[in-house]
Design a protein around this motif. Structure first.
Motif, short mmCIF file in Angstrom:
data_model
loop_
_atom_site.label_atom_id
_atom_site.label_comp_id
_atom_site.label_asym_id
_atom_site.label_seq_id
_atom_site.Cartn_x
_atom_site.Cartn_y
_atom_site.Cartn_z
N ALA A 101 -7.11 -10.12 22.94
CA ALA A 101 -7.73 -10.11 21.62
C ALA A 101 -6.63 -10.27 20.58
CB ALA A 101 -8.47 -8.80 21.38
N VAL A 102 -6.84 -11.12 19.60
CA VAL A 102 -5.85 -11.33 18.56
C VAL A 102 -5.76 -10.09 17.69
CG1 VAL A 102 -5.19 -12.72 16.57
CG2 VAL A 102 -6.28 -13.80 18.55
N LYS A 103 -4.56 -9.65 17.40
CA LYS A 103 -4.37 -8.44 16.61
C LYS A 103 -4.89 -8.64 15.19
CE LYS A 103 -0.87 -5.09 15.28
NZ LYS A 103 0.55 -4.72 15.36
N GLN A 104 -5.72 -7.68 14.74
CA GLN A 104 -6.26 -7.74 13.40
C GLN A 104 -5.17 -7.38 12.38
OE1 GLN A 104 -9.32 -8.55 12.29
NE2 GLN A 104 -10.22 -8.92 14.29
N GLN A 105 -5.28 -7.96 11.20
CA GLN A 105 -4.38 -7.58 10.13
C GLN A 105 -4.68 -6.14 9.73
OE1 GLN A 105 -4.57 -10.13 6.74
NE2 GLN A 105 -2.97 -9.06 5.61
N GLU A 106 -3.61 -5.35 9.58
CA GLU A 106 -3.79 -3.94 9.27
C GLU A 106 -4.40 -3.77 7.88
OE1 GLU A 106 -3.63 -1.43 11.03
OE2 GLU A 106 -2.24 -1.72 12.68
N ILE A 107 -5.29 -2.78 7.75
CA ILE A 107 -5.86 -2.42 6.46
C ILE A 107 -5.14 -1.16 5.99
CG2 ILE A 107 -7.95 -1.72 5.23
CD1 ILE A 107 -9.55 -3.36 7.26
N ALA A 108 -4.38 -1.29 4.92
CA ALA A 108 -3.51 -0.22 4.45
C ALA A 108 -4.31 0.83 3.67
CB ALA A 108 -2.41 -0.79 3.57
N PRO A 109 -3.79 2.06 3.61
CA PRO A 109 -4.47 3.11 2.85
C PRO A 109 -4.29 2.92 1.36
CG PRO A 109 -2.37 3.92 3.69
CD PRO A 109 -2.56 2.54 4.28
N GLY A 110 -5.02 3.72 0.58
CA GLY A 110 -4.90 3.67 -0.87
C GLY A 110 -3.65 4.39 -1.34
N GLY A 111 -3.56 4.60 -2.66
CA GLY A 111 -2.37 5.23 -3.23
C GLY A 111 -2.63 5.73 -4.64
N ASN A 112 -1.55 5.93 -5.38
CA ASN A 112 -1.61 6.49 -6.72
C ASN A 112 -1.90 5.39 -7.73
OD1 ASN A 112 -1.35 8.99 -8.07
ND2 ASN A 112 0.60 8.36 -8.95
N ARG A 113 -3.18 5.18 -8.04
CA ARG A 113 -3.58 4.12 -8.95
C ARG A 113 -4.71 4.62 -9.86
NH1 ARG A 113 -2.87 1.06 -4.15
NH2 ARG A 113 -5.10 1.05 -3.66
N GLY A 114 -4.67 4.19 -11.11
CA GLY A 114 -5.70 4.60 -12.04
C GLY A 114 -5.71 3.72 -13.28
N ILE A 115 -6.74 3.91 -14.10
CA ILE A 115 -6.88 3.18 -15.36
C ILE A 115 -7.20 4.21 -16.45
CG2 ILE A 115 -8.15 1.42 -16.64
CD1 ILE A 115 -8.88 0.20 -13.89
N LEU A 116 -6.42 4.20 -17.51
CA LEU A 116 -6.65 5.10 -18.64
C LEU A 116 -7.24 4.30 -19.79
CD1 LEU A 116 -6.30 7.89 -19.97
CD2 LEU A 116 -4.03 7.13 -20.73
N THR A 117 -8.41 4.71 -20.26
CA THR A 117 -9.06 4.06 -21.40
C THR A 117 -8.95 4.97 -22.61
OG1 THR A 117 -10.65 2.98 -19.91
CG2 THR A 117 -11.19 3.02 -22.26
N LEU A 118 -8.27 4.48 -23.66
CA LEU A 118 -8.04 5.26 -24.87
C LEU A 118 -9.28 5.25 -25.76
CD1 LEU A 118 -4.41 4.05 -25.67
CD2 LEU A 118 -5.12 6.05 -24.35
#
Length: 380
Positions: A101-118
């Protein structure tokens, strides 16, 4: 050897626990497959396969490989199999065939990301901000400074000498997180808020009234600064939570049928429509349109706030609840093939792992997963 024995040896090989005796068995199996394969390689593939076999196979003597040089070309599938690290078996009517079976591309975890709306509508992508920066000022006289610290936490600092105009009493900001994002914030009163993925919190830039009111969609953990004269209120849909100073978690996603409030210390008053309940530490309230009243139960508080500590922790969680967590953290879509309503999970793993590693943990409960791009197909 039968297929179960081979699979067991391959698993030990991947884990690095293969004994010398087992290495010999696996050695013999590889050589047998090489000598009985009809595959052909060109000279470049031949060299690559030989080098891969040399580095990966648990052979005792390199000369054993060299003596079979003409047949190494026929063992390309074995080399590729090791490179992919994925094994499965097909069983034809007369002969067992090993496929790759061809190795699937890894799905990476999330991280420190956000959006600040003033308050003026300007949006700031927080992942792009350097540490220890002043990112904005709020208020008519810029009496509130918004900073981001070295640890990636947003902090609101009110100038104690500033005389805030009354018209600024309802000046609000919103912090939101995307799929695969989490972010932390310290509000103007010193309350710490940990925001989980796909969530948002709307709050005043400073608390000028007789209450501290915020609005939550999604999930957040609160460490509320104590102020007996100014209660802290969290609004999420039809539910209000009122506290004076305490630690609690609110799980209120739109795609979840139940809103869960879990108390770790202090006390909170949960109001839902015309009902009210007081929680004690270790308790969780459940509210839903399908319930006649607020339900209160004792829970594992560590499981409720595991996400804040970088873990998935499941306390008799049903499969679909677990997979919704993975959807929010890994940005995947989940499809179900068959009835999985009776599958429950206990235990957990770390959130900084690739998705494939998390799925391996879940597979211990006899659930099967097939990865197709960013879609995960679940089989009972």
């Amino acid at each position: 050897m039968n297929e179960s024995e081979i699979l067991a040896l391959l698993q030990k090989y991947q884990e690095g626990t293969l004994s010398l005796e087992d290495k010999d068995k696996l050695d013999a199996w590889y050589l047998y497959k090489a000598s009985n394969s009809n595959l052909q390689l060109n000279e470049y593939e031949l060299e690559d396969s030989y080098e891969l076999l040399k580095s990966k196979l648990p052979l005792q003597e390199e000369e054993k490989v060299r003596s079979l040089w003409p047949r190494i070309a026929a063992a390309a599938s074995i080399a590729l199999l090791l490179g992919a690290g994925i094994f499965y078996f097909n069983k034809p009517a007369k002969q067992q065939v090993i496929q790759v079976a061809v190795k699937q591309q890894e799905i990476a975890p999330g991280g420190n990301r956000g959006i600040l709306t003033l308050s003026n509508g300007k949006q700031i992508i927080l992942a792009d901000i350097s540490a220890t920066d002043t990112i904005a000022k709020e208020g008519k006289k810029e009496e509130v400074t918004i900073q981001i610290g070295a640890n990636g936490v947003i902090t609101y600092i009110v100038n104690p000498d500033a005389d805030a105009p009354k018209e600024d009493a309802n000046s609000f900001n919103t912090l939101s997180t995307p799929t695969g994002g989490q972010y932390n914030i310290v509000l103007a009163d010193g309350t710490k808020v940990y925001l989980n993925a796909v969530s948002s919190i709307k709050y005043p830039t400073q608390f000028n009234g007789d209450q501290r009111v915020v609005e939550l969609d999604g999930e957040a953990y609160f460490e509320v600064a104590k102020n007996k004269n100014k209660p802290f209120i969290v609004k999420s849909g039809d539910q209000d939570i009122e506290v004076l100073g305490t630690h609690f978690n609110v799980h209120a996603y739109d795609n979840e049928s139940v809103v869960k409030t879990t108390l770790l210390e202090g006390s909170v008053a949960v109001t839902y429509k015309n009902q009210k309940a007081i929680l004690k530490p270790g308790q969780q309230s459940n509210v839903s349109n399908s319930f006649d009243k607020i339900k209160i139960r004792e829970v594992d508080t560590e499981a409720a706030i595991a996400w804040k500590n970088g873990r998935f922790k499941f306390d008799n969680a049903d499969l679909k609840t677990v997979m919704r967590q993975l959807e929010r953290w890994y940005g995947i879509k989940v499809e179900y093939r068959g009835d999985v309503s009776d599958v429950r999970f206990n235990g957990g793993t770390f959130m900084n792992k690739n998705l494939s590693e998390v799925l391996k943990v879940l597979e211990l409960s006899n659930i099967k997963f097939k990865v197709e791009g960013k879609t995960i197909i679940v089989y009972p």
